[in-house]
Design a protein around this motif. Structure first.
Motif, PDB file in Angstrom:
ATOM      1  N   TRP A  49      44.202  22.053  47.140  1.00  0.00           N
ATOM      2  CA  TRP A  49      43.042  21.237  46.812  1.00  0.00           C
ATOM      3  C   TRP A  49      41.866  22.058  46.284  1.00  0.00           C
ATOM      4  O   TRP A  49      40.943  21.513  45.662  1.00  0.00           O
ATOM      5  N   LEU A  50      41.897  23.370  46.492  1.00  0.00           N
ATOM      6  CA  LEU A  50      40.781  24.211  46.054  1.00  0.00           C
ATOM      7  C   LEU A  50      40.590  24.209  44.542  1.00  0.00           C
ATOM      8  O   LEU A  50      39.510  24.543  44.054  1.00  0.00           O
ATOM      9  N   VAL A  51      41.622  23.822  43.801  1.00  0.00           N
ATOM     10  CA  VAL A  51      41.472  23.768  42.347  1.00  0.00           C
ATOM     11  C   VAL A  51      40.387  22.765  41.948  1.00  0.00           C
ATOM     12  O   VAL A  51      39.732  22.921  40.909  1.00  0.00           O
ATOM     13  N   PHE A  52      40.168  21.750  42.783  1.00  0.00           N
ATOM     14  CA  PHE A  52      39.148  20.747  42.483  1.00  0.00           C
ATOM     15  C   PHE A  52      37.732  21.309  42.661  1.00  0.00           C
ATOM     16  O   PHE A  52      36.763  20.661  42.249  1.00  0.00           O
ATOM     17  N   THR A  53      37.624  22.477  43.285  1.00  0.00           N
ATOM     18  CA  THR A  53      36.298  23.074  43.489  1.00  0.00           C
ATOM     19  C   THR A  53      35.884  23.983  42.342  1.00  0.00           C
ATOM     20  O   THR A  53      34.818  24.590  42.407  1.00  0.00           O
ATOM     21  N   LEU A  54      36.696  24.071  41.292  1.00  0.00           N
ATOM     22  CA  LEU A  54      36.354  24.952  40.173  1.00  0.00           C
ATOM     23  C   LEU A  54      34.985  24.630  39.561  1.00  0.00           C
ATOM     24  O   LEU A  54      34.203  25.554  39.277  1.00  0.00           O
ATOM     25  N   PRO A  55      34.639  23.349  39.330  1.00  0.00           N
ATOM     26  CA  PRO A  55      33.291  23.062  38.802  1.00  0.00           C
ATOM     27  C   PRO A  55      32.183  23.518  39.753  1.00  0.00           C
ATOM     28  O   PRO A  55      31.159  24.057  39.317  1.00  0.00           O
ATOM     29  N   LEU A  56      32.393  23.313  41.069  1.00  0.00           N
ATOM     30  CA  LEU A  56      31.404  23.754  42.052  1.00  0.00           C
ATOM     31  C   LEU A  56      31.307  25.282  42.070  1.00  0.00           C
ATOM     32  O   LEU A  56      30.207  25.842  42.137  1.00  0.00           O
ATOM     33  N   ALA A  57      32.459  25.940  42.002  1.00  0.00           N
ATOM     34  CA  ALA A  57      32.458  27.404  41.950  1.00  0.00           C
ATOM     35  C   ALA A  57      31.706  27.885  40.717  1.00  0.00           C
ATOM     36  O   ALA A  57      30.946  28.859  40.767  1.00  0.00           O
ATOM     37  N   GLY A  58      31.925  27.205  39.593  1.00  0.00           N
ATOM     38  CA  GLY A  58      31.206  27.550  38.381  1.00  0.00           C
ATOM     39  C   GLY A  58      29.703  27.411  38.550  1.00  0.00           C
ATOM     40  O   GLY A  58      28.925  28.244  38.069  1.00  0.00           O
ATOM     41  N   GLY A 260      34.783  25.083  34.462  1.00  0.00           N
ATOM     42  CA  GLY A 260      35.525  24.700  35.653  1.00  0.00           C
ATOM     43  C   GLY A 260      36.210  23.353  35.497  1.00  0.00           C
ATOM     44  O   GLY A 260      37.346  23.159  35.950  1.00  0.00           O
ATOM     45  N   VAL A 261      35.536  22.419  34.855  1.00  0.00           N
ATOM     46  CA  VAL A 261      36.128  21.099  34.610  1.00  0.00           C
ATOM     47  C   VAL A 261      37.345  21.226  33.694  1.00  0.00           C
ATOM     48  O   VAL A 261      38.415  20.655  33.949  1.00  0.00           O
ATOM     49  N   LEU A 262      37.173  21.996  32.605  1.00  0.00           N
ATOM     50  CA  LEU A 262      38.287  22.190  31.662  1.00  0.00           C
ATOM     51  C   LEU A 262      39.468  22.878  32.341  1.00  0.00           C
ATOM     52  O   LEU A 262      40.630  22.491  32.141  1.00  0.00           O
ATOM     53  N   LEU A 263      39.199  23.890  33.152  1.00  0.00           N
ATOM     54  CA  LEU A 263      40.270  24.606  33.847  1.00  0.00           C
ATOM     55  C   LEU A 263      41.016  23.683  34.807  1.00  0.00           C
ATOM     56  O   LEU A 263      42.253  23.703  34.875  1.00  0.00           O
ATOM     57  N   THR A 264      40.277  22.866  35.544  1.00  0.00           N
ATOM     58  CA  THR A 264      40.897  21.939  36.493  1.00  0.00           C
ATOM     59  C   THR A 264      41.828  20.968  35.770  1.00  0.00           C
ATOM     60  O   THR A 264      42.963  20.722  36.207  1.00  0.00           O
ATOM     61  N   ILE A 265      41.357  20.424  34.656  1.00  0.00           N
ATOM     62  CA  ILE A 265      42.161  19.472  33.886  1.00  0.00           C
ATOM     63  C   ILE A 265      43.439  20.135  33.379  1.00  0.00           C
ATOM     64  O   ILE A 265      44.544  19.572  33.491  1.00  0.00           O
ATOM     65  N   LEU A 266      43.311  21.330  32.805  1.00  0.00           N
ATOM     66  CA  LEU A 266      44.479  22.027  32.254  1.00  0.00           C
ATOM     67  C   LEU A 266      45.479  22.420  33.336  1.00  0.00           C
ATOM     68  O   LEU A 266      46.696  22.236  33.181  1.00  0.00           O
ATOM     69  N   ILE A 267      44.971  22.968  34.435  1.00  0.00           N
ATOM     70  CA  ILE A 267      45.856  23.428  35.517  1.00  0.00           C
ATOM     71  C   ILE A 267      46.641  22.262  36.107  1.00  0.00           C
ATOM     72  O   ILE A 267      47.857  22.356  36.336  1.00  0.00           O
ATOM     73  N   LEU A 268      45.963  21.144  36.340  1.00  0.00           N
ATOM     74  CA  LEU A 268      46.630  19.988  36.932  1.00  0.00           C
ATOM     75  C   LEU A 268      47.521  19.260  35.938  1.00  0.00           C
ATOM     76  O   LEU A 268      48.602  18.787  36.287  1.00  0.00           O
ATOM     77  N   SER A 269      47.098  19.180  34.690  1.00  0.00           N
ATOM     78  CA  SER A 269      47.872  18.444  33.685  1.00  0.00           C
ATOM     79  C   SER A 269      49.177  19.142  33.334  1.00  0.00           C
ATOM     80  O   SER A 269      50.217  18.489  33.128  1.00  0.00           O
ATOM     81  N   PHE A 270      49.147  20.463  33.258  1.00  0.00           N
ATOM     82  CA  PHE A 270      50.326  21.207  32.827  1.00  0.00           C
ATOM     83  C   PHE A 270      51.017  21.987  33.949  1.00  0.00           C
ATOM     84  O   PHE A 270      51.991  22.707  33.696  1.00  0.00           O
ATOM     85  N   GLY A 271      50.514  21.854  35.175  1.00  0.00           N
ATOM     86  CA  GLY A 271      51.139  22.561  36.291  1.00  0.00           C
ATOM     87  C   GLY A 271      51.004  24.064  36.191  1.00  0.00           C
ATOM     88  O   GLY A 271      51.950  24.811  36.467  1.00  0.00           O
ATOM     89  N   TRP A 272      49.808  24.514  35.825  1.00  0.00           N
ATOM     90  CA  TRP A 272      49.582  25.934  35.572  1.00  0.00           C
ATOM     91  C   TRP A 272      48.960  26.669  36.765  1.00  0.00           C
ATOM     92  O   TRP A 272      48.214  27.621  36.590  1.00  0.00           O
ATOM     93  N   ARG A 273      49.280  26.256  37.969  1.00  0.00           N
ATOM     94  CA  ARG A 273      48.681  26.915  39.138  1.00  0.00           C
ATOM     95  C   ARG A 273      49.026  28.401  39.200  1.00  0.00           C
ATOM     96  O   ARG A 273      48.234  29.215  39.661  1.00  0.00           O
ATOM     97  N   ASP A 274      50.219  28.750  38.763  1.00  0.00           N
ATOM     98  CA  ASP A 274      50.633  30.154  38.803  1.00  0.00           C
ATOM     99  C   ASP A 274      49.803  31.036  37.870  1.00  0.00           C
ATOM    100  O   ASP A 274      49.825  32.262  37.987  1.00  0.00           O
TER     101      ASP A 274
END
Length: 406
Positions: A49-58, A260-274
């Motif tokens: 779930w921490l991927v959703f905090t990317l905008p806040l981290a930014g 952070g918003v763009l990264l979250t969208i890309l990571i979740l949309s394409f499964g790029w957590r790795d």
């Protein structure tokens, strides 16, 4: 009769002592930083779930630099700039700022590195020492070069390459031999401190023995050219993102929020957590024969991360991009994937940092000396084709890559 030799000996002893101090401080900071990033990586991988905090981290990273470190967002370029211009002192607050902001970037899932941050950690404690000692501008420059060596050599576990990198990175086309002693002392001491504290580095596979042939040389040289072009693509894309956000988004903290918003969208949309964080396991998989990794995905995420204002550095991401690109290239031409993944890891770095000598030595220290000829050929080709502007845009150009003196 003995006055001049004694004076020289005292001069060398002075620099050995100063470099030793820088090495100890760099090693302590790098050890703490490596452990902090290991914690950040484990925490992120254990909490999707921490991927959703990317905008806040930014927002946190952006506000930190906007209100506490304005001007320090230049990062490693600030250090290189001060080696030459000596127009401002690097403040001590850079060290805790880059440490904390890098950990936040990694916990949330930004695609960023650690070597660039390590250089800043070391420089942040070194320049105040130079100021307190009242060193002249020339000596201050040597201190900063030693800081780069201590930070790089200790955080990556490559003491020889750390010293050479510091001598080479500060200017395109020239090596600062007058900084040879402090650079090597700081790098070796820093690395010894990290290892002495029991902090381990990543273990990489040994380069397989490959017979030299004209055919193999052409394949390596061609990949070197491709690696240089990949490095150029990364640099230009990152600068494009940075310049675009600067043009249309006036408030600095909003830029990493958008990233952070763009990264979250890309990571979740394409499964790029790795592809978040350092992504070293992707490089290791490629070096063990896997061709599943996508270098373009890591490049895009890293360009957005760095271009939008997250911090940490580009070095390890470029190392991973190169390994994945090498594996893909080998798979395409029917060559040994392991060999080209290893060669690729340092090739893109050489082009992006304008440090072919240091990257060749990185290959030797990480993968063994049997790959020296191929490492050197690929790094030289990447350096020659990547253009003069790398990730460190503050590098003055002393000699054009065409051979024309500047």
């Amino acid at each position: 009769m003995f006055k001049e030799p004694l004076s020289r000996a005292m001069h060398v002893a002075r620099w050995v002592a100063l470099a030793f101090l820088i090495g100890v401080l760099s090693g302590l900071l790098s050890a703490a930083f490596i452990e902090a990033l290991n914690w950040a990586t484990d925490t992120r991988e254990g909490n999707n779930w921490l991927v959703f905090t990317l905008p806040l981290a930014g927002l946190l990273v952006g506000c930190s630099y906007h209100y506490l470190g304005r001007g320090l967002e230049r990062g490693s370029n600030l250090i290189i700039d001060q080696i030459h211009s000596r127009s401002e002192w690097i403040p001590l607050r850079l060290t805790p700022l880059i440490f904390g902001a890098s950990v936040v970037s990694h916990v949330a899932g930004g695609s960023t590195g650690r070597e660039g941050a390590a250089l800043q950690l070391a420089a942040g404690v070194t320049d105040p020492i130079s100021k307190r000692l009242g060193l002249n501008p020339a000596d201050r420059s040597l201190m900063l070069i030693a800081a780069i060596a201590g930070g790089f050599g200790s955080v990556f576990g490559v003491p020889v390459a750390g010293a050479v990198f510091a001598l080479e990175v500060q200017r395109v086309g020239r090596v600062r031999y007058e900084a040879l002693v402090p650079a090597f002392v700081a790098s070796f001491v820093g690395d010894a401190v990290v290892r002495g504290l029991g902090v381990s580095h990543t273990h990489y596979p040994v380069m397989p023995k490959v017979a030299w042939s004209v055919s193999m040389a052409w394949k390596v040289a061609l990949f070197g050219v491709i690696g240089g072009l990949i490095a150029m693509l990364f640099v230009h894309l990152t600068h494009f993102i940075k310049d675009t956000l600067k043009k249309y988004v006036a408030w600095y903290p909003a830029r990493p929020v958008i990233g952070g918003v763009l990264l979250t969208i890309l990571i979740l949309s394409f499964g790029w957590r790795d592809y978040s964080g350092l992504s070293i396991p992707l490089a290791l998989e490629a070096m063990n024969g896997s061709v599943a990794g996508q270098w373009g995905s890591k490049l895009l995420l890293t360009s957005i991360t760095i271009g939008s204002g997250f911090v940490g550095g580009e070095f390890i991401p470029l190392f991973v991009i190169g390994a994945l690109a090498g594996a893909s290239y080998a798979h395409t031409i029917g060559a040994n994937v392991v060999v080209f993944a290893i060669i690729g890891s340092i090739t893109v770095l050489a082009g992006a940092t304008n440090t072919p000598l240091a990257c060749t030595i990185i290959g030797i220290e990480l993968f063994g000396g049997q790959g020296l000829t191929f490492f050197a050929l690929a790094c030289a080709a990447a350096y020659a084709t990547s253009g003069h502007t790398g990730i460190y845009h503050a590098q003055p150009v002393s000699a054009h890559k065409s051979g024309i003196a500047n």
